[in-house]
Design an enzyme around this catalytic site. Structure first.
Site, PDB file in Angstrom:
ATOM      1  N   ASP A  56       9.896   9.148  -9.138  1.00  0.00           N
ATOM      2  CA  ASP A  56       8.848   8.534  -8.320  1.00  0.00           C
ATOM      3  C   ASP A  56       9.478   7.469  -7.417  1.00  0.00           C
ATOM      4  O   ASP A  56      10.559   6.983  -7.707  1.00  0.00           O
ATOM      5  CB  ASP A  56       7.820   7.889  -9.265  1.00  0.00           C
ATOM      6  CG  ASP A  56       6.547   7.506  -8.533  1.00  0.00           C
ATOM      7  OD1 ASP A  56       6.400   7.899  -7.364  1.00  0.00           O
ATOM      8  OD2 ASP A  56       5.708   6.818  -9.144  1.00  0.00           O
ATOM      9  N   GLU A  57       8.806   7.096  -6.341  1.00  0.00           N
ATOM     10  CA  GLU A  57       9.292   6.038  -5.433  1.00  0.00           C
ATOM     11  C   GLU A  57      10.740   6.284  -5.023  1.00  0.00           C
ATOM     12  O   GLU A  57      11.571   5.370  -5.040  1.00  0.00           O
ATOM     13  CB  GLU A  57       9.173   4.649  -6.088  1.00  0.00           C
ATOM     14  CG  GLU A  57       7.802   4.313  -6.624  1.00  0.00           C
ATOM     15  CD  GLU A  57       6.808   3.918  -5.552  1.00  0.00           C
ATOM     16  OE1 GLU A  57       7.125   4.043  -4.340  1.00  0.00           O
ATOM     17  OE2 GLU A  57       5.698   3.501  -5.916  1.00  0.00           O
ATOM     18  N   LYS A 101      -0.169  10.861  -5.099  1.00  0.00           N
ATOM     19  CA  LYS A 101       1.203  11.066  -5.516  1.00  0.00           C
ATOM     20  C   LYS A 101       1.347  11.041  -7.040  1.00  0.00           C
ATOM     21  O   LYS A 101       1.994  11.916  -7.628  1.00  0.00           O
ATOM     22  CB  LYS A 101       1.989   9.946  -4.848  1.00  0.00           C
ATOM     23  CG  LYS A 101       3.323   9.674  -5.306  1.00  0.00           C
ATOM     24  CD  LYS A 101       3.785   8.436  -4.544  1.00  0.00           C
ATOM     25  CE  LYS A 101       3.208   7.195  -5.199  1.00  0.00           C
ATOM     26  NZ  LYS A 101       4.224   6.300  -5.700  1.00  0.00           N
ATOM     27  N   THR A 102       0.734  10.067  -7.680  1.00  0.00           N
ATOM     28  CA  THR A 102       0.838   9.961  -9.135  1.00  0.00           C
ATOM     29  C   THR A 102       0.200  11.170  -9.799  1.00  0.00           C
ATOM     30  O   THR A 102       0.707  11.718 -10.777  1.00  0.00           O
ATOM     31  CB  THR A 102       0.149   8.678  -9.630  1.00  0.00           C
ATOM     32  OG1 THR A 102       0.575   7.604  -8.805  1.00  0.00           O
ATOM     33  CG2 THR A 102       0.531   8.392 -11.062  1.00  0.00           C
ATOM     34  N   ARG A 104      -3.124  -0.735   0.500  1.00  0.00           N
ATOM     35  CA  ARG A 104      -3.624  -0.886  -0.867  1.00  0.00           C
ATOM     36  C   ARG A 104      -5.139  -0.915  -0.888  1.00  0.00           C
ATOM     37  O   ARG A 104      -5.768  -0.783  -1.938  1.00  0.00           O
ATOM     38  CB  ARG A 104      -3.128  -2.195  -1.524  1.00  0.00           C
ATOM     39  CG  ARG A 104      -1.624  -2.363  -1.684  1.00  0.00           C
ATOM     40  CD  ARG A 104      -0.991  -1.204  -2.358  1.00  0.00           C
ATOM     41  NE  ARG A 104      -0.488  -0.271  -1.350  1.00  0.00           N
ATOM     42  CZ  ARG A 104      -0.145   0.992  -1.619  1.00  0.00           C
ATOM     43  NH1 ARG A 104      -0.264   1.455  -2.832  1.00  0.00           N
ATOM     44  NH2 ARG A 104       0.287   1.795  -0.669  1.00  0.00           N
ATOM     45  N   GLN A 108       7.224   3.247   2.873  1.00  0.00           N
ATOM     46  CA  GLN A 108       6.957   2.269   1.821  1.00  0.00           C
ATOM     47  C   GLN A 108       8.231   1.770   1.159  1.00  0.00           C
ATOM     48  O   GLN A 108       8.208   1.262   0.035  1.00  0.00           O
ATOM     49  CB  GLN A 108       6.022   2.879   0.774  1.00  0.00           C
ATOM     50  CG  GLN A 108       4.651   3.191   1.346  1.00  0.00           C
ATOM     51  CD  GLN A 108       3.698   3.688   0.283  1.00  0.00           C
ATOM     52  OE1 GLN A 108       3.353   2.977  -0.654  1.00  0.00           O
ATOM     53  NE2 GLN A 108       3.253   4.928   0.421  1.00  0.00           N
TER      54      GLN A 108
END
Length: 736
Positions: free
Chosen positions: A222-223, A38-39, A607, A253
């Site tokens: 983002d997020e 994603k980043t 994670r 998330q």
DNA sequence: AAGGCCCTTCTTTTT
DNA sequence: GAAGGGCCTT
């Protein structure tokens, strides 16, 4: 190095990622599973906008969830775009808003030197408001009141619009009003105001909005699943001219519901922005398939989500270790021993590990265990640094130099180190301040400047005027010094003026620690030598808790599950997998909250790159008494074939035998004859059952004046409760 | 005004 | 069981 092939970086993308990065204009929604790059997509999208679509960097706004994420993205963009990356607007919603508000202060009910009240300050303000309204803070818990106010603010409800439904709401409304008044009098905003005031600024000043919405040709978020209503509103405003909005998120998330975040913003986005392009990223580049399967098992039990199938080509990998420890001490020991063995074997290094937990309080035992083992560790958040008294003191002094109206900071340090200004002087000062419609800080400045000649001098009893004037003189000096000295000089000047070193570094070991923390803050201030006091204070308010300063390069990381979002580690420990802790007891009655606990666990699991250790304890102390724990319900959702069980295995006999030996009630058998009159029926440590709350452990019990027995019980389901024994149908459970 | 001692209280998560 | 508040003494 890509000068000749500027778009070379696109070669390494998978088809979905490529589609996202190279999409045309208009609204784009990227649903990105954990570890799906994603980043990378976000940063390359920005690079693509600049290099392929010819967008000028300063027409791009990118919003991240934490400052840390912003820094990381800045760093990546520097590699992709070089110097051009400097002019991209990049930061959290809060930081971006602070920047806008400072520029547009002319339109606002505060000036550009406004301070940002952090979490503690906000509670202190609520306290003041309660006090001003003559309300009892025992009855109305400041933290609870503040939570309600903040929730209202996040839904853009002003004090006037706040409609009370209960008596408590009536009180909240009044406190909310007072709270806002105090903020303005202090020339201050809280976190929520940063967002709200920006929305208000835009709504009430269309030309201002047009300037920003016109400037930002492309906005990226983002997020996105963790945005709240205000942030969503802000996004609509900011994109109202160009409609080029690129959001990345994952409903699974979403873990900030309690802060007003609403993952349904994803649905809202789809319906409110026309012709949204939707892209789903499901390939995971982080974890082994075992980790992903376990995580899917957990998250699939949630409803109201886009179904995803995460896959990885990293192979099955190692099984997930489930360790049952006898108690929380053994839990911490297991974690530290395991890490130590890995490090000693040479097969892993400290930084490969993360230990995650639900509540900050759980870090303490871990820290102790790491200290004992002599392994350095890195603790994220939890007020390790910024929450320290000495650090807060010095920041308060600096804030006063910037903004003398900041009453919260003034009250904090007006008598630090002790300079004889006590309750009496303070009350007189605050009274006069209210009477003359000035801030206490301004009164002090006047006293400091004019001394005896001030008309206010005579209003203070005895030597109090002189003491206040002395402090006012210091404030006045710092005010002047703010413009003439460098930040570091100002910092040193303040400490010297008040004799802070002598005060804090009292020769004890603790004193030395505290002084070192001050030095640490000074080093940090040094990094702001160019940008100055105001930037320093702003970052302190917005960065503080989540980012810890200098990391030990090769140490395991200790952090809450919330703080773990967006990170990855080769090996992950998740501790406290017990009912009541994960899921937390506070979530038990609300299915939405329970779903969020599940997502939290999901975030933790995903994670991990290679290995996961799940750890729980059979017993754990709550309020000083050991309470038996049930395994977390989430464990049952992981396929047994993915697990490898280790550690203490519960057999009914051994666990109950242990309880019987240790239970105070079995050591001291109550005498029934006296118990009725003098002695409580329940004793600390005793197990009880309640018809509604289920099983719990007695923490304390006493006979009141009226002869009723009051019992404090820690229930596994709902946590701490106080009941009257004769009313609550408590049932003693015998430790057989 | 300040420091010491006893008592109550009570544990989510954070920009 | 620890931290913070209230109440006491100096």
């Amino acid at each position: 190095m890509f000068e000749n092939q500027p778009l070379d970086f696109l070669k390494h993308l998978n088809p979905e990622q490529y589609r996202a990065v190279t999409a045309g204009e208009g609204p784009i929604l990227v649903l990105a599973g954990p570890g799906s790059g994603k980043t990378r997509v976000l940063t390359q999208r920005i690079a693509y906008l600049v290099k392929a679509m010819g967008v000028r960097p300063h027409h791009i706004l990118a919003v991240t969830f934490t400052n840390k994420a912003a820094r990381e993205m800045q760093h990546r963009l520097e590699t992709l775009l070089g110097e051009q990356s400097q002019s991209i607007w990049l930061g959290t919603f809060h930081a971006v808003c602070a920047r806008i508000l400072r520029r547009e202060a002319a339109y606002l009910p505060f000036d550009q030197n406004f301070v940002i009240m952090d979490a503690d300050d906000q509670i202190a303000l609520v306290r003041q408001a309660l006090k001003a309204l003559n309300l009892d803070e025992k009855l109305y818990r400041p933290a609870g009141i503040h939570a309600t106010i903040s929730m209202a603010k996040n839904n853009l409800i002003t004090p006037e619009e706040f409609t009370p439904r209960t008596y408590r709401d009536e009180v909240v409304k009044r406190v909310y009003q007072q709270y806002q008044t105090f903020l303005r009098n202090n020339n201050a905003v809280d976190f929520d105001d940063l967002l709200i005031e920006t929305v208000r600024l835009f709504r009430e000043n269309p030309p201002v909005l047009e300037r920003y919405a016109g400037r930002f040709e492309h906005v990226l978020v983002d997020e996105f699943q963790d945005t709240n209503l205000v942030q969503y509103e802000l996004l609509k405003l900011l994109t109202s001219v160009h409609q080029n909005v690129f959001v990345v998120g994952d409903e699974d998330q979403s873990i900030y519901r309690w802060r007003g975040a609403d993952y349904r913003n994803v649905l809202r986005f789809e319906s409110e922005f026309p012709d949204v392009q939707k892209i789903l990223l499901q390939q995971n580049y982080r974890s082994t398939q075992t980790v992903l399967d376990a995580a899917q098992g957990v998250i699939n039990r949630n409803h109201q989500r886009t179904p995803k199938r995460l896959f990885s080509d990293r192979g099955r990998g190692e099984p997930i270790v489930l360790y049952e420890a006898v108690d929380e001490f053994a839990e911490a020991t297991f974690v530290v021993d395991t890490i130590r063995q890995w490090i000693e074997s040479g097969k892993a290094r400290g930084s490969d590990f993360a230990v995650m937990y639900r509540t900050n309080a759980q870090s303490r035992l871990l820290e102790e265990a790491f200290l004992r083992a002599g392994i350095p560790y890195h603790l994220v958040g939890a007020q390790r640094f910024y929450g320290r008294r000495e650090v807060k003191d010095v920041i308060a002094f600096l804030r006063l130099a910037q903004n003398p109206d900041d009453e919260i900071s003034l009250l904090r340090v007006i008598n630090v180190p002790p300079r004889g200004i006590g309750e009496k002087s303070l009350v007189a000062l605050q009274l006069l301040a209210r009477e003359t419609h000035q801030s206490p800080g301004h009164l002090l400045l006047e006293l400091g400047e004019k001394g005896h000649d001030s008309p206010y001098w005579a209003r203070f009893p005895g030597r109090s005027a002189m003491l206040l004037a002395d402090f006012g003189g210091l404030l006045a000096n710092w005010q002047r010094a703010r413009d003439t000295l460098s930040l570091i000089e100002l910092f040193d000047r303040i400490l010297a003026d008040v004799g802070y070193e002598a005060y804090i570094n009292d020769g004890s070991e603790e004193g030395q620690d505290r002084w070192e923390n001050v030095q640490e803050l000074r080093r940090l201030a040094f990094e702001y030598r160019e940008r100055g006091l105001s930037a320093f204070l702003e970052d302190l308010a917005l960065v503080s808790d989540q980012d810890t300063l200098p990391q030990d390069q090769n140490a395991p990381t200790l952090l809450t599950l919330h703080a773990a979002k967006g990170l990855e580690f080769p090996q992950v420990f998740i501790i406290g997998l017990d009912e009541g802790l994960l899921p937390h007891s506070r979530s038990r009655d609300d299915p939405e909250e329970m779903a969020e606990e599940r997502r939290l666990f999901y975030v933790g699991l995903t994670r991990a790159k290679d290995r996961v250790y799940l750890v729980r304890a059979l017993r754990r102390s709550a309020y000083g008494v050991a309470v038996e724990q049930e395994p977390s319900r989430f464990l049952a959702d992981i396929d047994e074939r993915l697990l490898q069980r280790q550690g203490y295995r519960r057999t009914r006999s051994s666990a109950t035998t242990w309880a019987a030996e240790r239970s105070p009630s079995s050591r001291v058998p109550p005498s029934p004859a006296h118990a009725a009159i003098l002695q409580p029926r329940y004793r600390p440590g005793q197990r009880v059952r309640h018809p509604a709350w289920g099983e719990g452990m007695v923490v304390d019990s006493r006979i009141q004046e009226d002869g009723e027995e009051t019992v404090d019980v820690f229930f596994e389901s709902v946590g701490f409760k106080r009941v009257i024994a004769s009313i609550a149908r408590l049932e003693a459970i015998n430790p057989d």
